[in-house]
Design a protein around this motif. Structure first.
Motif, PDB file in Angstrom:
ATOM      1  N   GLN A  79      14.877  25.243  15.540  1.00  0.00           N
ATOM      2  CA  GLN A  79      15.032  24.629  16.854  1.00  0.00           C
ATOM      3  C   GLN A  79      14.514  25.548  17.958  1.00  0.00           C
ATOM      4  OE1 GLN A  79      19.154  23.512  17.262  1.00  0.00           O
ATOM      5  NE2 GLN A  79      18.803  21.493  16.380  1.00  0.00           N
ATOM      6  N   LEU A  81      15.720  17.591  13.238  1.00  0.00           N
ATOM      7  CA  LEU A  81      15.712  18.807  12.418  1.00  0.00           C
ATOM      8  C   LEU A  81      16.932  18.920  11.505  1.00  0.00           C
ATOM      9  CD1 LEU A  81      14.179  21.716  14.538  1.00  0.00           C
ATOM     10  CD2 LEU A  81      13.569  21.037  12.221  1.00  0.00           C
ATOM     11  N   SER A  90      18.956  21.260  22.051  1.00  0.00           N
ATOM     12  CA  SER A  90      19.438  21.542  20.697  1.00  0.00           C
ATOM     13  C   SER A  90      20.571  20.599  20.299  1.00  0.00           C
ATOM     14  CB  SER A  90      19.903  22.996  20.606  1.00  0.00           C
ATOM     15  OG  SER A  90      20.525  23.256  19.372  1.00  0.00           O
ATOM     16  N   SER A  98       9.183  18.181  15.329  1.00  0.00           N
ATOM     17  CA  SER A  98      10.302  18.798  14.633  1.00  0.00           C
ATOM     18  C   SER A  98      10.328  18.428  13.155  1.00  0.00           C
ATOM     19  CB  SER A  98      11.614  18.370  15.297  1.00  0.00           C
ATOM     20  OG  SER A  98      11.734  16.959  15.311  1.00  0.00           O
ATOM     21  N   ASP A 157      19.301  17.116  19.354  1.00  0.00           N
ATOM     22  CA  ASP A 157      18.311  17.021  18.284  1.00  0.00           C
ATOM     23  C   ASP A 157      18.979  16.596  16.987  1.00  0.00           C
ATOM     24  OD1 ASP A 157      16.046  17.234  16.734  1.00  0.00           O
ATOM     25  OD2 ASP A 157      16.282  19.382  16.410  1.00  0.00           O
ATOM     26  N   LEU A 172      10.702  25.554  18.576  1.00  0.00           N
ATOM     27  CA  LEU A 172      10.151  24.374  19.254  1.00  0.00           C
ATOM     28  C   LEU A 172      10.641  24.223  20.685  1.00  0.00           C
ATOM     29  CD1 LEU A 172      10.435  21.729  16.382  1.00  0.00           C
ATOM     30  CD2 LEU A 172       8.371  22.881  17.188  1.00  0.00           C
TER      31      LEU A 172
END
Length: 590
Positions: free
Chosen positions: A474, A541, A535, A451, A538, A477
């Motif tokens: 996002q 990112l 997501s 990322s 995460d 990936l």
């Protein structure tokens, strides 16, 4: 005649489709349904192309400085040699830490798989349910749990100080702490895959080896390990990739002077603005990960072949009434009749040791998140406005972060599901192309790119980042996670139903909307929830893209942790876990 047989088959497999066929045939002049189907298809294809471009363009931009800025390397050989030494040391350190973390996950996972696949004990189902933790609990939250338990001011060090008046242990903030945290965080993945494969092993060869006098240790290394080799490889490779791309755990636990490729790429691209070094590190990291991904595809293919072979070789009870059953007989720990007294004692000792280890390094950190969240206040002052616990729940920052997560995560999950479903449907409708190597590698490509690399490349392509750029980054990936779920469900759709639908429909697209999608709607919902959790958890990112005046819950949690506000960070992390796990629980209930 063929049409009548197809109608009977569809009546059994998909009764609702017949009603839709009659409606369509009765209203051939009306093209509303067909226009709707084609409109949805075009919109979905456009979104899928956007996701692919969001992966290809930033990846190419991340490597571009190696071509456009090569002259400084040629002019200064000493700087090139020094930079090469630093890059080599960083790559070597990353590989060592990733391999050691994978080894920890492998040892603990295989031990747990043995007990869950062959033994009956209290907490067996709970231990198997922990396999969902790496999928729905972000690494940042697990890191906070380790800080709450094993940190300098954690529960473990406080207990040592109170009992022995000793100095606090600081091994958590070292490579050993990174290895333990990553290894125990990922061991449930190894346990789940190996345990499922262990339960499918036929008992014929194992029982024959016992009759010939082989002891349990020899049987394990000559028969069982050989049968489980493909499953072990298939489980270790994704764990290695997760550890190889680890970012947040290294940022929190990394010792000064030692860093991984992922962290060095972030520092070179965002802090020192050394794009040349960032591109070099990104290329090395991607090439190493690509080799591992190719090995993963080979291991996965051999696992499928071995499962098919074991299914074909499973004896039929009707034709062979005295054949050994392929199902594993669950007995209590150290309760097998064929075991000697020494092996029973060793099994009890191993069960106690591994149980205590999992409790200490996995269960306690999960509990430490809640303990850290509640450590700043008592129940009576929980809702007090001026209590130390109040700011994360009443502050404007948390509300903005929660709103940002609720905006980004559903959009990311939707893009992932749309892209994955389109590709899975394409492979299912064209089975003659599904075995092509190039088409098999496409869903594995995002696994080989981190990322941080995508975020760094995207900032080179787009001058001003936005929420939209975060969503598509996002999605580029995370869509392989949705693809694996949807593709597996589509493979289970009977080919007879698809053939009958193609025969009765005037267009192939009717089969997609009236047979395939209704058959995998639960898997699509499950894929949506897993991508939502990925997501939401995460923080890499959002940190790399640094969208102005925008925050997510994971990024807000990291900022609290980096500011040493661990109680508030644990509270936000617990809120993030509850959000993800509640959504997964609702989907499973449905």
């Amino acid at each position: 005649m063929m049409k009548k047989l197809s109608l009977k088959l569809l009546q059994k497999l998909s009764p609702s489709f017949l009603n839709e066929v009659h409606i369509t045939q009765a209203s051939r002049g009306h093209t509303f349904f067909r226009v709707f189907e084609y409109s949805v298809s075009v919109a979905s294809f456009t979104l899928a192309v956007t996701v692919i471009c969001a992966f290809v363009l930033p990846l190419g931009a991340a490597f571009l400085p190696l071509i456009t800025d090569f002259a400084p390397f040629a002019k200064n050989a000493a700087a090139f040699a020094m930079g090469g030494t630093h890059i080599f040391n960083t790559a070597a350190y990353t590989l060592v830490v990733a391999l050691a973390s994978t080894a920890v996950a492998l040892v603990v996972g295989i031990a747990a798989a043995f007990f869950t696949a062959n033994r009956s004990f209290f907490g067996r189902r709970f231990l198997l349910s922990l396999s969902a933790v790496p999928l729905c609990v972000p690494p940042l939250v697990i890191a906070l749990g380790f800080v709450s338990v094993f940190g300098v001011n954690g529960i473990f060090n406080k207990a040592i100080a109170a009992s022995f008046h000793a100095e606090p242990l600081t091994c958590l903030y070292s490579p050993l702490g990174i290895i333990i945290a990553q290894g125990f965080y990922n061991f449930p993945l190894v346990m789940l895959i190996v345990s499922n494969a262990w339960q499918k092993i036929g008992r014929t060869e194992i029982d024959a080896a016992r009759l010939l006098g082989a002891n349990e240790m020899r049987i394990f290394f000559t028969v069982t390990v050989h049968k489980l080799s493909s499953a072990i490889a298939a489980s270790c490779i994704p764990v290695f990739l997760y550890c190889f791309f680890s970012f947040m755990i290294v940022l929190l636990f990394g010792a000064p002077g030692s860093s991984t490729l992922e962290v060095e790429i972030y520092r070179a691209a965002k802090i020192t603005l050394d794009y040349k070094t960032a591109a070099t590190l990104a290329l090395i990291e991607t090439c190493c990960a690509m080799l591992v991904v190719i090995a993963y595809s080979v291991a996965k293919k051999s696992t499928r072949a071995q499962n098919a072979s074991s299914t074909q070789n499973t004896p039929n009870k009707k034709n062979a009434p005295f054949a050994t059953s392929g199902k594993t007989a669950y007995v209590k720990i150290a309760g097998a009749l064929y075991q000697s007294r020494l092996s029973k004692c060793a099994e009890r000792t191993g069960a106690i040791f591994f149980g205590a280890t999992i409790l200490l390094f996995f269960i306690f950190p999960l509990m430490g998140i809640a303990a850290g969240a509640l450590s700043a206040n008592s129940i009576g002052t929980f809702f007090a406005k001026h209590a130390p616990f109040a700011p994360p729940f009443f502050s404007q920052g948390l509300r903005a972060a929660l709103l940002g997560t609720c905006i980004v995560s559903p959009c990311t999950a939707t893009l992932c599901v749309v892209s994955a479903t389109i590709y899975a449907v394409f492979l299912r409708m064209n089975k003659h192309l599904s075995h092509a190597l190039a088409l098999q590698i496409i869903p594995l490509m995002p696994l080989a790119v981190s990322s941080v690399v995508i975020g760094y490349g995207l900032t080179s392509v787009v001058k001003y980042t936005s929420v939209f750029s975060l969503v598509i980054a996002q999605s580029s990936l995370a869509w392989p996670l949705a693809f694996r779920i949807v593709h597996a469900a589509l493979q289970a759709v009977p080919q007879e139903a698809i053939d009958a639908s193609l025969l009765l429909s005037t267009a192939r697209i009717d089969t997609v909307f009236r047979i395939m999608l209704p058959s995998v709607k639960r898997s699509i919902a499950s894929a949506f929830c897993f991508c939502f959790a990925a997501s939401a958890g995460d923080a890499a990112l959002p940190l790399v893209l640094a969208v102005p005046k925008f925050d997510t819950l994971a990024l807000y949690t990291y900022r609290l942790a980096s500011s040493y506000r661990f109680a508030e960070a644990c509270a936000c992390g617990m809120l993030l876990c509850v959000l993800c796990m509640t959504l997964l629980w609702i989907t499973r209930k449905e």
